[in-house]
Design a protein around this motif. Structure first.
Motif, PDB file in Angstrom:
ATOM      1  N   ILE A  76      -6.783 -11.736 -16.504  1.00 18.37           N
ATOM      2  CA  ILE A  76      -7.734 -10.719 -16.753  1.00 18.37           C
ATOM      3  C   ILE A  76      -7.412 -10.394 -18.349  1.00 18.37           C
ATOM      4  O   ILE A  76      -8.463 -10.270 -19.124  1.00 18.37           O
ATOM      5  N   VAL A  77      -6.210 -10.502 -18.835  1.00 16.18           N
ATOM      6  CA  VAL A  77      -5.879 -10.420 -20.156  1.00 16.18           C
ATOM      7  C   VAL A  77      -6.788 -11.715 -20.740  1.00 16.18           C
ATOM      8  O   VAL A  77      -7.308 -11.591 -22.187  1.00 16.18           O
ATOM      9  N   SER A  78      -6.511 -12.914 -20.363  1.00 19.63           N
ATOM     10  CA  SER A  78      -7.162 -14.030 -21.028  1.00 19.63           C
ATOM     11  C   SER A  78      -8.663 -13.707 -20.790  1.00 19.63           C
ATOM     12  O   SER A  78      -9.455 -14.487 -22.029  1.00 19.63           O
ATOM     13  N   PHE A  79      -9.218 -13.178 -19.968  1.00 19.22           N
ATOM     14  CA  PHE A  79     -10.619 -13.216 -19.710  1.00 19.22           C
ATOM     15  C   PHE A  79     -11.032 -12.197 -20.992  1.00 19.22           C
ATOM     16  O   PHE A  79     -11.938 -12.698 -21.712  1.00 19.22           O
ATOM     17  N   TRP A  80     -10.528 -11.189 -21.369  1.00 20.10           N
ATOM     18  CA  TRP A  80     -10.923 -10.146 -22.503  1.00 20.10           C
ATOM     19  C   TRP A  80     -10.671 -10.859 -23.941  1.00 20.10           C
ATOM     20  O   TRP A  80     -11.460 -10.527 -24.786  1.00 20.10           O
ATOM     21  N   ALA A  81      -9.548 -11.610 -23.769  1.00 17.95           N
ATOM     22  CA  ALA A  81      -9.190 -12.172 -25.267  1.00 17.95           C
ATOM     23  C   ALA A  81     -10.672 -13.250 -25.467  1.00 17.95           C
ATOM     24  O   ALA A  81     -10.984 -13.231 -26.619  1.00 17.95           O
ATOM     25  N   CYS A  82     -10.776 -14.040 -24.392  1.00 13.99           N
ATOM     26  CA  CYS A  82     -12.044 -14.900 -24.671  1.00 13.99           C
ATOM     27  C   CYS A  82     -13.381 -13.999 -24.934  1.00 13.99           C
ATOM     28  O   CYS A  82     -14.099 -14.445 -26.181  1.00 13.99           O
ATOM     29  N   VAL A  83     -13.701 -12.953 -24.297  1.00 19.21           N
ATOM     30  CA  VAL A  83     -14.695 -12.378 -24.708  1.00 19.21           C
ATOM     31  C   VAL A  83     -14.747 -11.871 -25.981  1.00 19.21           C
ATOM     32  O   VAL A  83     -15.782 -11.792 -26.823  1.00 19.21           O
ATOM     33  N   LEU A  84     -13.660 -11.261 -26.209  1.00 24.00           N
ATOM     34  CA  LEU A  84     -13.506 -10.847 -27.765  1.00 24.00           C
ATOM     35  C   LEU A  84     -13.824 -11.888 -28.878  1.00 24.00           C
ATOM     36  O   LEU A  84     -14.396 -11.311 -29.830  1.00 24.00           O
ATOM     37  N   GLY A  85     -13.349 -13.094 -28.601  1.00 22.23           N
ATOM     38  CA  GLY A  85     -13.656 -13.863 -29.595  1.00 22.23           C
ATOM     39  C   GLY A  85     -14.769 -14.864 -29.516  1.00 22.23           C
ATOM     40  O   GLY A  85     -15.177 -15.834 -30.138  1.00 22.23           O
ATOM     41  N   GLY A  86     -15.566 -14.344 -28.476  1.00 18.73           N
ATOM     42  CA  GLY A  86     -16.943 -15.168 -28.374  1.00 18.73           C
ATOM     43  C   GLY A  86     -16.626 -16.543 -27.487  1.00 18.73           C
ATOM     44  O   GLY A  86     -17.434 -17.300 -27.468  1.00 18.73           O
TER      45      GLY A  86
END
Length: 286
Positions: A76-86
């Protein structure tokens, strides 16, 4: 009713609404007596810091990140890290067999500029494939694309650069199993995901006072979109247990429903059948 989310047009907007929020979030049930709570505010901060390291590793907006992550918190942390960075998350289940090896290679071949984000378990599966099939040069090339998320999360230094996504940008790619042919990717935009979650939450009349418990894998749209992202949109406290834990101890699912007075659960038919086959009447009084 979905409160305070009317101006949200991307998943980036959504997670940013939780900056500083400490009372709502996700409880990860790793074992019967091992749990960890991560507030939505803490999740946002951890995702920004992980993004910093992903960007240092060379990932940029529009690159794809194939997930080989067993740990649900890291996922989940990785998912949102990716989302925030496009960066576009591509969740793929982890299986230690030849079919998985073939599927993973085919998925990598279909993507434009893919990386693999893995934890120890996911990385070991890929390395085991290489040891088992040393003659396949394509597999060896995957090692150079692996980023070990579990080795980065203790090295937080700074916040990553947030990408200004639009509602039409691709937020995630979901692949079919490939069991009847080549895996096929479904491109899901921020708009697609939010529309589905908003419709589902409205239909089920979920509010931020409800609580959800989920065991369905986050590589599946029921686990990721219907359960996890819809709960984030609504602002619910949610509880997640690994699929493997449910399979090994399905009665624990029922016990946690009672312990936390859960309002919402989802399960395919085989999950309910698996639970009923392991449940005994005397357990209802425990």
């Amino acid at each position: 009713m979905i409160a305070n989310k009317r101006d949200v047009s991307t998943l980036v907007d959504l997670i940013q609404t939780y900056e500083g929020v400490k009372e709502k979030g996700t409880t990860f049930i790793f074992e019967e007596d091992i749990e960890e709570f991560l507030s939505y505010g803490e999740l946002y901060e951890q995702a920004r810091k992980l993004l910093y390291h992903l960007q240092k590793k060379g990932l940029k907006a529009k690159d794809e990140a194939v997930f080989q992550i067993m740990n649900i918190k890291s996922f989940i942390v990785s998912f949102w890290a990716c989302v925030l960075g496009g960066i576009v998350p591509v969740p793929v289940s982890i299986e230690n067999n030849e079919e998985h090896k073939i599927k993973l290679q085919k998925i990598m071949d279909l993507l434009s500029n893919p990386y693999i984000i893995a934890d120890e378990t996911g990385s070991k599966v890929i390395e085991d494939h290489i040891i088992k099939y040393p003659e396949e040069l394509q597999l060896s090339s995957l090692v150079d694309k692996i980023i070990r998320v579990d080795e980065l999360q203790d090295l937080y230094e700074d916040n990553g650069r947030i990408f200004e996504s639009s509602s039409e940008d691709i937020a995630m790619i979901q692949f079919s199993s490939g069991s009847t042919g080549n895996p096929k990717g479904v491109l899901l935009s921020h708009k697609n995901i939010l529309a589905n979650s908003q419709a589902l939450a409205s239909r089920l009349n979920w509010t931020n006072k409800d609580k959800l418990l989920n065991w369905i894998t986050l590589t599946h749209n029921m686990g990721m979109i219907a359960c996890y992202l819809t709960s984030v949109l609504v602002g619910m406290n949610q509880y997640h247990m690994p699929t493997s834990l449910f399979i090994a101890n399905p009665v624990l699912w029922f016990q946690k429903i009672n312990t936390y007075r859960i309002d919402a659960v989802m399960s395919p038919n085989f999950g309910i059948k698996h639970f009923l086959m392991n449940f005994q009447d005397k357990m209802a009084n425990d």
